[in-house]
Write an enzyme that holds these catalytic residues in place. Structure first.
Site, PDB file in Angstrom:
ATOM      1  N   ASP A 282     -31.008   0.038  15.015  1.00  0.00           N
ATOM      2  CA  ASP A 282     -31.452   1.382  14.683  1.00  0.00           C
ATOM      3  C   ASP A 282     -31.645   2.200  15.972  1.00  0.00           C
ATOM      4  O   ASP A 282     -30.704   2.306  16.770  1.00  0.00           O
ATOM      5  CB  ASP A 282     -32.728   1.297  13.831  1.00  0.00           C
ATOM      6  CG  ASP A 282     -33.153   2.620  13.229  1.00  0.00           C
ATOM      7  OD1 ASP A 282     -32.580   3.016  12.209  1.00  0.00           O
ATOM      8  OD2 ASP A 282     -34.069   3.252  13.792  1.00  0.00           O
TER       9      ASP A 282
ATOM     10  N   HIS B 114     -30.590  -2.183   5.583  1.00  0.00           N
ATOM     11  CA  HIS B 114     -30.648  -1.706   6.964  1.00  0.00           C
ATOM     12  C   HIS B 114     -31.396  -2.649   7.900  1.00  0.00           C
ATOM     13  O   HIS B 114     -31.032  -2.785   9.066  1.00  0.00           O
ATOM     14  CB  HIS B 114     -31.326  -0.333   6.971  1.00  0.00           C
ATOM     15  CG  HIS B 114     -31.532   0.261   8.328  1.00  0.00           C
ATOM     16  ND1 HIS B 114     -30.492   0.522   9.208  1.00  0.00           N
ATOM     17  CD2 HIS B 114     -32.672   0.658   8.970  1.00  0.00           C
ATOM     18  CE1 HIS B 114     -30.976   1.054  10.309  1.00  0.00           C
ATOM     19  NE2 HIS B 114     -32.292   1.138  10.199  1.00  0.00           N
TER      20      HIS B 114
END
Length: 351
Positions: free
Chosen positions: A162, A331
């Site tokens: 991320d 994610h």
């Protein structure tokens, strides 16, 4: 695989092997002049607001837990293990403890370093500076380099998830001589994001525009609800697979750290992404990183069109992608699929 790719891989492997042989697994302790405070076992009971819980510390056996000053911030980090240096960098809205399912096992083969990015977790909150420059990925990467230098490493391996992946990309662009191998997890380059916006992306990644609004508007709205509500809602929307992978220990640590300071740091990060970072990324849009690169992404964590084109996008920004996988998860890959992450890391980062 091309002859040139084989040559680069051989050279990188030889460089890493040479460092292992010459003792790169033992940091130079005398260089750690920026250490300001180190947690003891008693601190987790005496001052859990500052250092976190004993339950979380138990996930990092043998790791040192400390504050280290860099030229632009005070960085909270853990580090432990022995072997080649491997720096693991978290994303939003988490902190360095997001690696709790993989760090101890990786520390059996690597010296694992886990920092909180500036503004995140327990790291300090610098002023934003002109055009949000102090929260650019360039400045975040500078913190990482200075941390590793103080631990005795001029060169190292890195994996970023991320926002940590975006910091990793910028570090590879700015200081490629520092990085032997890199892994970037579940992000495509900033320049591509801003220049290929779709309806699906806007809906699922609403926070990019919201958190980039002028201070203190998003900070006040985020702080108006309990941290647990915001974090779970935010991670559910972004993750794509719910939050069932979170342990109570992990979510309690994320909640502890999600104060107004961290909310502000997160928003300053996103403001920088839309301003000074985009300017740097535009200037470097035709530059490819060429160190060996591992790409991992969650097949269910990206909007459908982004997941499908993930590898093709990165081929325009990296010339030496040696391994990749679309993992059947959302994610938060290292928390959802820790065994898969360890498998990839030990194969790719092997000396």
């Amino acid at each position: 695989m091309s002859i040139e790719t084989n040559r680069r891989d051989a050279l990188a492997g030889a460089a890493v092997s040479g460092l292992v042989a010459s003792g790169w697994t033992t940091p130079v302790a005398a260089q750690s002049t920026g250490v300001m405070a180190t947690a003891t076992e008693a601190d987790y009971k005496r001052d859990p607001t500052r250092w976190g819980s004993a339950d979380m510390a138990a996930h990092f056996p043998g790791f040192k837990h400390l504050d280290m000053r860099t030229s632009g911030a005070v960085i909270r980090l853990r580090h432990g293990g022995s072997g080649p240096p491997l720096l693991l960098v978290h994303g939003n809205p988490e902190n360095h403890t997001c690696w709790y399912k993989v760090a101890a096992r990786l520390a059996q083969q690597y010296h694992i370093v886990l920092p909180d990015l500036r503004g995140y977790g327990d790291s300090s909150l610098p002023e934003p500076g002109p055009n949000n420059i102090n929260f650019s990925f360039r400045e975040m990467a500078r913190d990482l380099v200075e941390v590793m230098e103080q631990l005795g490493y001029q060169r190292f391996m890195i994996a970023g998830h991320d926002r940590g992946g975006r910091t990793t990309h910028r570090l590879c662009l700015d200081q490629p001589n520092r990085i032997f191998k890199a892994c970037i997890m579940d992000v495509v380059p900033n320049y591509h994001v801003w220049t290929n916006i779709t309806k699906n992306w806007v809906i699922r990644t609403w926070h990019w525009g919201f958190m980039a609004q002028p201070e203190p508007f998003p900070e006040r709205l985020i702080s108006a609800v309990p941290a647990e509500y915001f974090l779970k809602s935010r991670m559910t929307i972004r993750g794509g697979t719910g939050v069932g992978f979170l342990t109570d220990t992990a979510i309690n640590e994320y909640i502890r750290c999600y104060t107004l300071k961290t909310v502000t740091g997160s928003c300053r990060d996103y403001r920088a992404t839309a301003t000074c970072d985009f300017e740097m990324d535009t200037a470097d849009k035709d530059k490819k990183i060429d160190m060996p690169l591992l790409l991992l992404w969650g097949a269910r964590g990206q909007p459908p069109e982004r997941a499908k084109e993930f590898l093709d996008v990165w081929r325009r920004y990296a010339s030496n992608i040696v391994a990749h996988e679309a993992i059947e998860c959302g994610h938060y890959i290292q928390e959802e699929m820790p065994d898969k992450v360890i498998q990839h890391f030990t194969s790719f980062f092997k000396a």
